[in-house]
Write a protein that holds these residues in place. Structure first.
Motif, mmCIF file in Angstrom:
data_model
loop_
_atom_site.group_PDB
_atom_site.id
_atom_site.type_symbol
_atom_site.label_atom_id
_atom_site.label_comp_id
_atom_site.label_asym_id
_atom_site.label_seq_id
_atom_site.Cartn_x
_atom_site.Cartn_y
_atom_site.Cartn_z
ATOM 1 N N PHE A 30 8.454 -8.944 62.119
ATOM 2 C CA PHE A 30 9.174 -8.320 61.013
ATOM 3 C C PHE A 30 10.416 -7.573 61.515
ATOM 4 N N LYS A 31 10.279 -6.916 62.664
ATOM 5 C CA LYS A 31 11.397 -6.161 63.237
ATOM 6 C C LYS A 31 12.611 -7.063 63.468
ATOM 7 N N ALA A 32 12.366 -8.326 63.784
ATOM 8 C CA ALA A 32 13.465 -9.267 64.018
ATOM 9 C C ALA A 32 14.277 -9.524 62.751
ATOM 10 N N PHE A 33 13.737 -9.169 61.591
ATOM 11 C CA PHE A 33 14.433 -9.369 60.323
ATOM 12 C C PHE A 33 14.950 -8.065 59.722
ATOM 13 N N GLU A 34 14.614 -6.919 60.322
ATOM 14 C CA GLU A 34 15.067 -5.646 59.770
ATOM 15 C C GLU A 34 15.959 -4.844 60.716
ATOM 16 N N ASP A 35 16.036 -5.242 61.963
ATOM 17 C CA ASP A 35 16.859 -4.529 62.933
ATOM 18 C C ASP A 35 18.195 -5.269 63.090
ATOM 19 N N PRO A 36 19.308 -4.648 62.703
ATOM 20 C CA PRO A 36 20.596 -5.354 62.721
ATOM 21 C C PRO A 36 21.010 -5.856 64.106
ATOM 22 N N GLU A 37 20.662 -5.138 65.157
ATOM 23 C CA GLU A 37 21.015 -5.586 66.505
ATOM 24 C C GLU A 37 20.279 -6.872 66.864
ATOM 25 N N CYS A 52 18.645 -2.638 55.098
ATOM 26 C CA CYS A 52 17.376 -3.348 54.938
ATOM 27 C C CYS A 52 16.400 -2.469 54.155
ATOM 28 N N LYS A 53 16.571 -2.510 52.835
ATOM 29 C CA LYS A 53 15.741 -1.744 51.907
ATOM 30 C C LYS A 53 15.904 -2.383 50.532
ATOM 31 N N LYS A 54 15.020 -2.062 49.619
ATOM 32 C CA LYS A 54 15.146 -2.582 48.267
ATOM 33 C C LYS A 54 16.492 -2.147 47.685
ATOM 34 N N HIS A 55 17.209 -3.084 47.100
ATOM 35 C CA HIS A 55 18.544 -2.906 46.532
ATOM 36 C C HIS A 55 19.622 -2.696 47.588
ATOM 37 N N GLY A 56 19.267 -2.955 48.856
ATOM 38 C CA GLY A 56 20.257 -2.904 49.925
ATOM 39 C C GLY A 56 21.041 -4.209 49.966
ATOM 40 N N ASN A 74 26.561 -13.221 52.917
ATOM 41 C CA ASN A 74 26.164 -11.927 52.400
ATOM 42 C C ASN A 74 25.038 -12.104 51.402
ATOM 43 N N GLY A 75 24.447 -10.997 51.032
ATOM 44 C CA GLY A 75 23.387 -11.044 50.046
ATOM 45 C C GLY A 75 22.881 -9.658 49.697
ATOM 46 N N VAL A 76 21.910 -9.656 48.800
ATOM 47 C CA VAL A 76 21.288 -8.429 48.311
ATOM 48 C C VAL A 76 19.784 -8.536 48.558
ATOM 49 N N ILE A 77 19.210 -7.436 48.981
ATOM 50 C CA ILE A 77 17.766 -7.389 49.202
ATOM 51 C C ILE A 77 17.117 -6.872 47.920
ATOM 52 N N HIS A 78 16.265 -7.693 47.339
ATOM 53 C CA HIS A 78 15.628 -7.363 46.061
ATOM 54 C C HIS A 78 14.224 -6.817 46.228
ATOM 55 N N PRO A 82 7.588 -3.331 54.255
ATOM 56 C CA PRO A 82 7.520 -3.425 55.714
ATOM 57 C C PRO A 82 6.313 -4.230 56.199
ATOM 58 N N ASN A 83 6.600 -5.113 57.150
ATOM 59 C CA ASN A 83 5.601 -5.965 57.802
ATOM 60 C C ASN A 83 4.932 -6.967 56.867
ATOM 61 N N GLN A 84 5.438 -7.106 55.633
ATOM 62 C CA GLN A 84 4.819 -8.028 54.692
ATOM 63 C C GLN A 84 5.799 -8.973 54.010
ATOM 64 N N LYS A 85 6.884 -8.448 53.440
ATOM 65 C CA LYS A 85 7.716 -9.303 52.591
ATOM 66 C C LYS A 85 9.150 -8.787 52.490
ATOM 67 N N ILE A 86 10.075 -9.755 52.463
ATOM 68 C CA ILE A 86 11.473 -9.483 52.146
ATOM 69 C C ILE A 86 11.900 -10.524 51.115
ATOM 70 N N ILE A 87 12.506 -10.065 50.033
ATOM 71 C CA ILE A 87 13.062 -10.965 49.023
ATOM 72 C C ILE A 87 14.554 -10.669 48.983
ATOM 73 N N ARG A 88 15.354 -11.735 49.183
ATOM 74 C CA ARG A 88 16.800 -11.512 49.241
ATOM 75 C C ARG A 88 17.552 -12.736 48.733
ATOM 76 N N THR A 89 18.819 -12.507 48.411
ATOM 77 C CA THR A 89 19.726 -13.620 48.150
ATOM 78 C C THR A 89 20.513 -13.869 49.432
ATOM 79 N N PHE A 90 21.040 -15.084 49.534
ATOM 80 C CA PHE A 90 21.851 -15.465 50.692
ATOM 81 C C PHE A 90 22.963 -16.360 50.186
ATOM 82 N N GLU A 91 24.202 -16.010 50.526
ATOM 83 C CA GLU A 91 25.345 -16.804 50.096
ATOM 84 C C GLU A 91 26.325 -16.954 51.250
#
Length: 155
Positions: A30-37, A52-56, A74-78, A82-91
């Motif tokens: 999960f950290k690989a998807f939430e840590d910008p570095e 990396c947060k809801k509405h981020g 770019n996209g929006v995180i809907h 943590p450690n379970q789910k990310i819902i986002r758009t990607f463009e």
């Protein structure tokens, strides 16, 4: 090269289901998807914005040696659990591909292994099929292999 990432595409549907098992505990995956570095390392791109947060929201950019932009997404995180789910758009900007909806779920398999499930929904079946004509499978497999290598160093 063996493709460890599995892509399921049903004819006539506008979605892909992508799965991959990693030799990583779920919190490290999960950290690989939430840590910008880490995201920048895995994607090989610059992270301009990453909330990396809801509405981020987020924005990635890659430039050539002369500073010309060759890729921007770019996209929006809907949704963010943590450690379970990310819902986002990607463009991807400046491409014929529209916005896609991505639902990532992270499942522990054992204490040291986990599975990533990606449900990706495109605007149309035709758009999804265009993506599949590109070296998409090889690219995502490469990115997942790179993710495994980078995160192995953090174990």
């Amino acid at each position: 090269m063996e493709l460890k990432t599995n892509i399921t595409a049903v004819d006539g549907k506008q979605e892909l289901v992508i799965t991959r098992e990693f030799d990583l505990p779920v919190d490290l995956l999960f950290k690989a998807f939430e840590d910008p570095e880490i995201v920048a390392q895995v994607m090989g791109t610059k992270v301009l914005k990453f909330e990396c947060k809801k509405h981020g929201s987020y924005q990635f950019e890659t430039t050539d040696g002369k500073g010309n932009v060759v890729f921007r997404a770019n996209g929006v995180i809907h949704g963010f659990v943590p450690n379970q789910k990310i819902i986002r758009t990607f463009e991807m900007e400046n491409t014929p591909f529209g916005v896609q909806l991505e639902v990532y779920t992270f499942e522990p398999q054992t204490n040291q292994t986990s599975r990533l499930n990606m449900h990706v929904i495109y605007e149309s079946a035709a758009q999804r099929d265009q993506i599949l004509k590109l070296p998409f499978a090889q690219g995502i497999n490469f990115a997942h292999n790179r993710l495994q290598e980078i995160m192995n160093k953090l174990k």
